[in-house]
Scaffold this active site. Sequence first.
Site, PDB file in Angstrom:
ATOM      1  N   LYS A 129       0.815  -1.094   0.189  1.00 39.65           N
ATOM      2  CA  LYS A 129       0.004  -0.041  -0.168  1.00 39.65           C
ATOM      3  C   LYS A 129       0.804   1.288   0.209  1.00 39.65           C
ATOM      4  O   LYS A 129       2.030   1.011   0.527  1.00 39.65           O
ATOM      5  CB  LYS A 129      -0.928   0.149   1.369  1.00 39.65           C
ATOM      6  CG  LYS A 129      -2.154   0.835   1.046  1.00 39.65           C
ATOM      7  CD  LYS A 129      -3.157   0.356   0.269  1.00 39.65           C
ATOM      8  CE  LYS A 129      -4.593   0.877   0.289  1.00 39.65           C
ATOM      9  NZ  LYS A 129      -5.459   0.131  -0.120  1.00 39.65           N
TER      10      LYS A 129
HETATM   11  N1  GLU Z   1      -7.366   0.011  -3.549  1.00 43.75           N
HETATM   12  C1  GLU Z   1      -8.002  -1.224  -3.816  1.00 43.75           C
HETATM   13  C2  GLU Z   1      -7.928  -2.090  -2.483  1.00 43.75           C
HETATM   14  O1  GLU Z   1      -7.658  -1.519  -1.240  1.00 43.75           O
HETATM   15  C3  GLU Z   1      -7.371  -1.869  -4.845  1.00 43.75           C
HETATM   16  C4  GLU Z   1      -6.120  -2.453  -4.970  1.00 43.75           C
HETATM   17  C5  GLU Z   1      -5.571  -2.879  -6.110  1.00 43.75           C
HETATM   18  O2  GLU Z   1      -6.244  -3.233  -6.991  1.00 43.75           O
HETATM   19  O3  GLU Z   1      -4.478  -3.239  -6.377  1.00 43.75           O
HETATM   20  O4  GLU Z   1      -8.258  -3.153  -2.363  1.00 43.75           O
END
Ligand code: GLU
Length: 425
Positions: free
Chosen positions: A115
């Site tokens: 993240k």
């Molecule tokens: N931000 C989204 C999540 O928290 C998608 C993450 C992604 O597609 O890598 O799952």
Amino acid sequence: MEMSPNCQDSLQTPSVFSMAVRQLEIVADLIGLDDGVRRILSSCEKEFTVNFPVTMDDGTVKSFSAYRVHHNTTLGPAKGGLRFHPNVHLDETKALAMWMTWKCAIANIPYGGGKGGVTCEPNKLSSIELERLTRRLASEMSPIMGHNMDIPAPDVNTNEQIMSWIMDTVSSQIGRTSPSVVTGKPVAIGGTVGRKEATGKGVSIITKETLKNHKIPLKDCRIAIQGFGSVGYWSAKFLNDMGCKIIAVSNIHGAIFNNNGLDINSLGNHQLSNPNLATFPGVDTISNKELLSLHCDVLIPAALERQITAQNADQINARILVEAANGPTTPESDIILQEKGIHVIPDVVANSGGVIVSYFEWVQDLEHIFWDLEEVNSRLTTLIINSLSKVRNTAERYKTTLRTGALALAVERIAHGLALRGIFP
Ligand code: GLU
């Protein structure tokens, strides 16, 4: 040079990461997890912090802080969103990365968890400032980012345009177009159909499946949704299309209610020009607190983490809670919800549609072959329903909640991978 207050680390207490670790500890105790594996999974593999300058339109220079964390990459490269928000800090990013590890393992897609985020107020930046910030960020993150190392995607306040700038910056630096370095790109430059709406689509599939188990007909179902950004809007839209009544929604400006159901299509259009939802005709304004405590069948928190806490959990009057946001429910409030008999579909399953379709996008980019919407949606449906059923089986096996069952499934899969790989050297 002016230093922006954004560069200060806005550490909040108690820590979000300690909440994520607490969830892991509950699971580790339940399944008798090996102490070494517990130690490995309780910390993040890589925590990357950068402070970088951006020239503002008025010629001044501001400094921004950004973070990218890889929690665990036993099962594949780090995968996870990138958020732009004033509350972004390292501790929150670590928690969100850990939740991504579980989410990818539960979906059985070949990724670890990552993240990232920038502490900033994106709505106070001009489009050019946002572009400069994003491109500099992409350049700063390049040591730990790459199509087989760490693949970012949209999250809170980031979108297709931001993914395009990241893809372009990385491609310019390496001297060749490399679409697979990010997901959530526009379809025209290597994105996939169905990604923009995928998290909401997944939320709607999971909600429909859960309503079926509870024998609640779709047309009788009343739903309240906290958050009307990308995830909240698409969840509302698909559930409304299925025949459910969306009786309340909210955004940062406030919450609105209509007992007969809101016209979601018109409201979505309305929000584009009037972010204040209260200006939509035929609705009553309510507080965020009132929205969370509405008597309804399904409550969908689709905003930020830690919205349902020990302070307000006993006021929740929904039968089912579907977590579209990441980490909306604290471990203390989980216990209260369980005592109240509220059925919780945890975030790591409920909102996994986004990363599942990100995986489809990455596969298509690597294969240079693109699927149509029907194929994307049918693969998404199969995969997410299968995840939910595996989570249910695991929860039954351990006689526990779906959250603990979900995390147990993830931890078992990662522990198995770790045992096979061993520890270097
Ligand atoms: N931000 C989204 C999540 O928290 C998608 C993450 C992604 O597609 O890598 O799952």
